[in-house]
Design an enzyme around this catalytic site. Structure first.
Site, PDB file in Angstrom:
ATOM      1  N   ARG A  12       1.007  -1.169  -0.030  1.00 42.40           N
ATOM      2  CA  ARG A  12       0.010  -0.030   0.113  1.00 42.40           C
ATOM      3  C   ARG A  12       0.787   1.391  -0.009  1.00 42.40           C
ATOM      4  O   ARG A  12       2.014   1.046   0.264  1.00 42.40           O
ATOM      5  CB  ARG A  12      -0.821  -0.056   1.239  1.00 42.40           C
ATOM      6  CG  ARG A  12      -1.953  -0.869   1.262  1.00 42.40           C
ATOM      7  CD  ARG A  12      -2.871  -0.861   2.345  1.00 42.40           C
ATOM      8  NE  ARG A  12      -2.304  -1.330   3.601  1.00 42.40           N
ATOM      9  CZ  ARG A  12      -2.004  -0.618   4.634  1.00 42.40           C
ATOM     10  NH1 ARG A  12      -2.220   0.423   5.012  1.00 42.40           N
ATOM     11  NH2 ARG A  12      -1.677  -1.467   5.815  1.00 42.40           N
ATOM     12  N   ASN A  35      -0.027  -8.507   4.872  1.00 44.13           N
ATOM     13  CA  ASN A  35      -1.337  -8.989   4.409  1.00 44.13           C
ATOM     14  C   ASN A  35      -1.007  -9.753   2.920  1.00 44.13           C
ATOM     15  O   ASN A  35      -0.486  -8.881   2.084  1.00 44.13           O
ATOM     16  CB  ASN A  35      -2.151  -7.950   4.179  1.00 44.13           C
ATOM     17  CG  ASN A  35      -3.432  -8.526   3.384  1.00 44.13           C
ATOM     18  OD1 ASN A  35      -3.567  -9.262   2.815  1.00 44.13           O
ATOM     19  ND2 ASN A  35      -4.628  -7.879   3.939  1.00 44.13           N
ATOM     20  N   ASP A  57       5.978 -10.570   8.721  1.00 44.24           N
ATOM     21  CA  ASP A  57       5.851  -9.310   9.820  1.00 44.24           C
ATOM     22  C   ASP A  57       7.313  -8.959   9.806  1.00 44.24           C
ATOM     23  O   ASP A  57       8.050  -9.604  10.659  1.00 44.24           O
ATOM     24  CB  ASP A  57       5.300  -9.649  11.043  1.00 44.24           C
ATOM     25  CG  ASP A  57       5.199  -8.669  11.977  1.00 44.24           C
ATOM     26  OD1 ASP A  57       5.786  -7.651  11.850  1.00 44.24           O
ATOM     27  OD2 ASP A  57       4.131  -8.637  12.831  1.00 44.24           O
ATOM     28  N   GLY A  86       5.635   0.464   8.097  1.00 39.97           N
ATOM     29  CA  GLY A  86       5.759   1.387   9.175  1.00 39.97           C
ATOM     30  C   GLY A  86       4.292   1.578   9.725  1.00 39.97           C
ATOM     31  O   GLY A  86       3.273   1.388   8.983  1.00 39.97           O
ATOM     32  N   TYR A 157       6.469   7.473  17.524  1.00 44.28           N
ATOM     33  CA  TYR A 157       6.921   7.717  16.301  1.00 44.28           C
ATOM     34  C   TYR A 157       8.144   8.586  15.880  1.00 44.28           C
ATOM     35  O   TYR A 157       8.972   7.912  15.156  1.00 44.28           O
ATOM     36  CB  TYR A 157       5.648   8.287  15.681  1.00 44.28           C
ATOM     37  CG  TYR A 157       5.632   8.169  14.020  1.00 44.28           C
ATOM     38  CD1 TYR A 157       5.381   6.716  13.480  1.00 44.28           C
ATOM     39  CD2 TYR A 157       5.922   9.413  13.404  1.00 44.28           C
ATOM     40  CE1 TYR A 157       5.212   6.936  12.027  1.00 44.28           C
ATOM     41  CE2 TYR A 157       5.819   9.336  11.996  1.00 44.28           C
ATOM     42  CZ  TYR A 157       5.602   8.121  11.272  1.00 44.28           C
ATOM     43  OH  TYR A 157       5.709   8.097  10.004  1.00 44.28           O
ATOM     44  N   ILE A 190       1.955  12.855   3.049  1.00 47.44           N
ATOM     45  CA  ILE A 190       1.718  12.131   1.863  1.00 47.44           C
ATOM     46  C   ILE A 190       0.373  11.390   1.830  1.00 47.44           C
ATOM     47  O   ILE A 190      -0.047  10.943   2.823  1.00 47.44           O
ATOM     48  CB  ILE A 190       2.853  10.922   1.594  1.00 47.44           C
ATOM     49  CG1 ILE A 190       4.307  11.557   1.589  1.00 47.44           C
ATOM     50  CG2 ILE A 190       2.815  10.353   0.218  1.00 47.44           C
ATOM     51  CD1 ILE A 190       4.895  12.898   0.819  1.00 47.44           C
TER      52      ILE A 190
HETATM   53  P1  NAP Z   1       0.446   2.598   4.782  1.00 45.03           P
HETATM   54  O1  NAP Z   1      -0.180   3.498   3.542  1.00 45.03           O
HETATM   55  O2  NAP Z   1      -0.201   2.697   5.797  1.00 45.03           O
HETATM   56  O3  NAP Z   1       1.320   1.354   4.403  1.00 45.03           O
HETATM   57  C1  NAP Z   1       2.148   0.712   5.224  1.00 45.03           C
HETATM   58  C2  NAP Z   1       2.565  -0.476   4.516  1.00 45.03           C
HETATM   59  O4  NAP Z   1       3.605  -1.071   5.693  1.00 45.03           O
HETATM   60  C3  NAP Z   1       1.704  -1.515   4.171  1.00 45.03           C
HETATM   61  O5  NAP Z   1       2.188  -2.081   3.046  1.00 45.03           O
HETATM   62  C4  NAP Z   1       1.637  -2.415   5.290  1.00 45.03           C
HETATM   63  O6  NAP Z   1       0.850  -3.682   4.976  1.00 45.03           O
HETATM   64  C5  NAP Z   1       3.194  -2.324   5.632  1.00 45.03           C
HETATM   65  N1  NAP Z   1       3.318  -2.819   6.991  1.00 45.03           N
HETATM   66  C6  NAP Z   1       2.899  -2.169   8.319  1.00 45.03           C
HETATM   67  N2  NAP Z   1       3.390  -3.170   9.337  1.00 45.03           N
HETATM   68  C7  NAP Z   1       4.190  -3.904   8.705  1.00 45.03           C
HETATM   69  C8  NAP Z   1       4.781  -4.937   9.254  1.00 45.03           C
HETATM   70  N3  NAP Z   1       4.866  -5.157  10.846  1.00 45.03           N
HETATM   71  N4  NAP Z   1       5.603  -5.831   8.781  1.00 45.03           N
HETATM   72  C9  NAP Z   1       5.377  -5.901   7.216  1.00 45.03           C
HETATM   73  N5  NAP Z   1       4.572  -4.752   6.777  1.00 45.03           N
HETATM   74  C10 NAP Z   1       3.995  -3.900   7.510  1.00 45.03           C
HETATM   75  O7  NAP Z   1       1.813   4.041   4.963  1.00 45.03           O
HETATM   76  P2  NAP Z   1       2.632   4.747   4.035  1.00 45.03           P
HETATM   77  O8  NAP Z   1       1.978   6.037   4.437  1.00 45.03           O
HETATM   78  O9  NAP Z   1       2.963   4.331   2.905  1.00 45.03           O
HETATM   79  O10 NAP Z   1       3.804   4.753   4.875  1.00 45.03           O
HETATM   80  C11 NAP Z   1       4.944   3.888   4.474  1.00 45.03           C
HETATM   81  C12 NAP Z   1       6.259   4.614   5.288  1.00 45.03           C
HETATM   82  O11 NAP Z   1       6.569   6.120   5.233  1.00 45.03           O
HETATM   83  C13 NAP Z   1       6.288   4.287   6.830  1.00 45.03           C
HETATM   84  O12 NAP Z   1       7.237   3.959   7.402  1.00 45.03           O
HETATM   85  C14 NAP Z   1       5.472   5.854   7.490  1.00 45.03           C
HETATM   86  O13 NAP Z   1       5.838   5.744   8.731  1.00 45.03           O
HETATM   87  C15 NAP Z   1       6.457   6.645   6.326  1.00 45.03           C
HETATM   88  N6  NAP Z   1       5.929   8.071   6.432  1.00 45.03           N
HETATM   89  C16 NAP Z   1       4.653   8.124   5.682  1.00 45.03           C
HETATM   90  C17 NAP Z   1       4.226   9.345   5.813  1.00 45.03           C
HETATM   91  C18 NAP Z   1       2.671   9.777   5.220  1.00 45.03           C
HETATM   92  O14 NAP Z   1       2.477  11.130   5.221  1.00 45.03           O
HETATM   93  N7  NAP Z   1       2.254   9.042   4.633  1.00 45.03           N
HETATM   94  C19 NAP Z   1       5.012  10.591   6.224  1.00 45.03           C
HETATM   95  C20 NAP Z   1       6.185  10.380   6.772  1.00 45.03           C
HETATM   96  C21 NAP Z   1       6.600   9.124   6.722  1.00 45.03           C
HETATM   97  P3  NAP Z   1       0.363  -4.649   5.929  1.00 45.03           P
HETATM   98  O15 NAP Z   1      -0.728  -3.901   6.687  1.00 45.03           O
HETATM   99  O16 NAP Z   1      -0.294  -5.607   5.083  1.00 45.03           O
HETATM  100  O17 NAP Z   1       1.502  -5.436   6.740  1.00 45.03           O
END
Ligand code: NAP
Length: 245
Positions: A12, A35, A57, A86, A157, A190
């Site tokens: 995702r 997943n 995981d 994350g 976080y 994002i």
């Molecule tokens: P997201 O849409 O919630 O996607 C998170 C992804 O991580 C999913 O594929 C999820 O898949 C996977 N995941 C979560 N826990 C996991 C685990 N224990 N083992 C394996 N996979 C796991 O989040 P996103 O916004 O794309 O964020 C991606 C990264 O960017 C994260 O590190 C987040 O902290 C960082 N980030 C995001 C933002 C933002 O604004 N979106 C800003 C700063 C930093 P499953 O649930 O299937 O495991």
């Protein structure tokens, strides 16, 4: 020959966009998330063949070791590792993982640190031997502007993301002599599932006046992966948010 890229959190959001871009550039992509169906759905949408989906995981060492051994055995040396798995309190799967420190339970601190910080350490460790045998190999870890600037209500976080900065710089020093590069990309807001609960008024804090798109982060990840003289760096992709924090 096409390069093998492992994208943790590739089902995702940012990781999915990275998987799509890398596949469009001819990489074989191994998409990793808890997943499997969601990882498989990403794989089904990718250009080209030989992409694979894994349920893993990242916070569980045996799970990580087993997954990376399978990837290495079946698909060969890993060229690129992107750590985008994350969670935070807005994550739809794990609500309220962080909040004001006084209200945060120790077990929730552990769960968040285990996914965001330990998870990246474990995947880097598991991939390293394979990366060392792949000329021009590179790792990109996904941090956050919050790791640099801090944010009330996000102590844990923020700590996990600040920890990733130190980890990234140290690992970059450990493996530079073997021509493996390690960088960190720090996004702002994002548009993904993680930020689905954010209000439009947050836009006012962003100088460019909009949330970023996962595809815009993916382009910067590709830049870091393909830049042979950049290592140990933090690249901020935030529409200027950090300027205003
Ligand atoms: P997201 O849409 O919630 O996607 C998170 C992804 O991580 C999913 O594929 C999820 O898949 C996977 N995941 C979560 N826990 C996991 C685990 N224990 N083992 C394996 N996979 C796991 O989040 P996103 O916004 O794309 O964020 C991606 C990264 O960017 C994260 O590190 C987040 O902290 C960082 N980030 C995001 C933002 C933002 O604004 N979106 C800003 C700063 C930093 P499953 O649930 O299937 O495991």
């Amino acid at each position: 020959m096409s390069r093998l890229a492992v994208v943790c959190g590739g089902s995702r959001g940012i990781g999915r966009a990275v998987s799509v871009l890398l596949a469009s550039r001819g990489c074989k992509v191994a998409v990793v998330s808890r997943n499997r169906d969601a990882a498989q759905a990403t794989v089904a949408s990718l250009d080209g063949a030989d992409h694979t989906a894994f349920s893993c995981d990242v916070s569980q060492e045996q799970d990580v070791q087993r997954t990376f051994e399978t990837i290495h055995k079946n698909q060969g040396n890993i060229s690129y590792l992107v750590n985008a798995a994350g969670i935070n309190r807005l994550n739809v799967c794990l609500l309220h993982r962080d909040s004001l420190l006084l209200r945060t339970k120790a077990e929730d601190m552990v769960a968040l640190l285990h996914t965001n910080l330990l998870g990246t350490m474990l995947t880097c460790k598991a991939a390293l031997r394979s990366l060392l045998h792949s000329p021009g190999a590179a790792i990109v870890n996904i941090g956050s502007v919050v790791g640099h600037k801090g944010n009330a209500g996000q102590c844990v976080y923020s700590a996990s993301k600040a920890g990733l900065e130190g980890f990234t710089r140290s690992l970059a020093k450990e493996v530079a002599s073997r021509d493996v590069r390690v960088n960190l990309l720090a996004p702002g807001f994002i548009r993904t599932d993680m930020t689905a609960g954010l209000k439009e008024e947050q836009l006012r804090t962003i100088p460019l006046g909009r949330f970023g798109e996962p595809e815009e982060v993916a382009k910067a990840v590709l830049f870091l992966l393909e830049s042979p003289y950049i290592t140990g760096q933090v690249l901020v992709v935030d529409g200027g948010l950090q300027l205003a924090m």
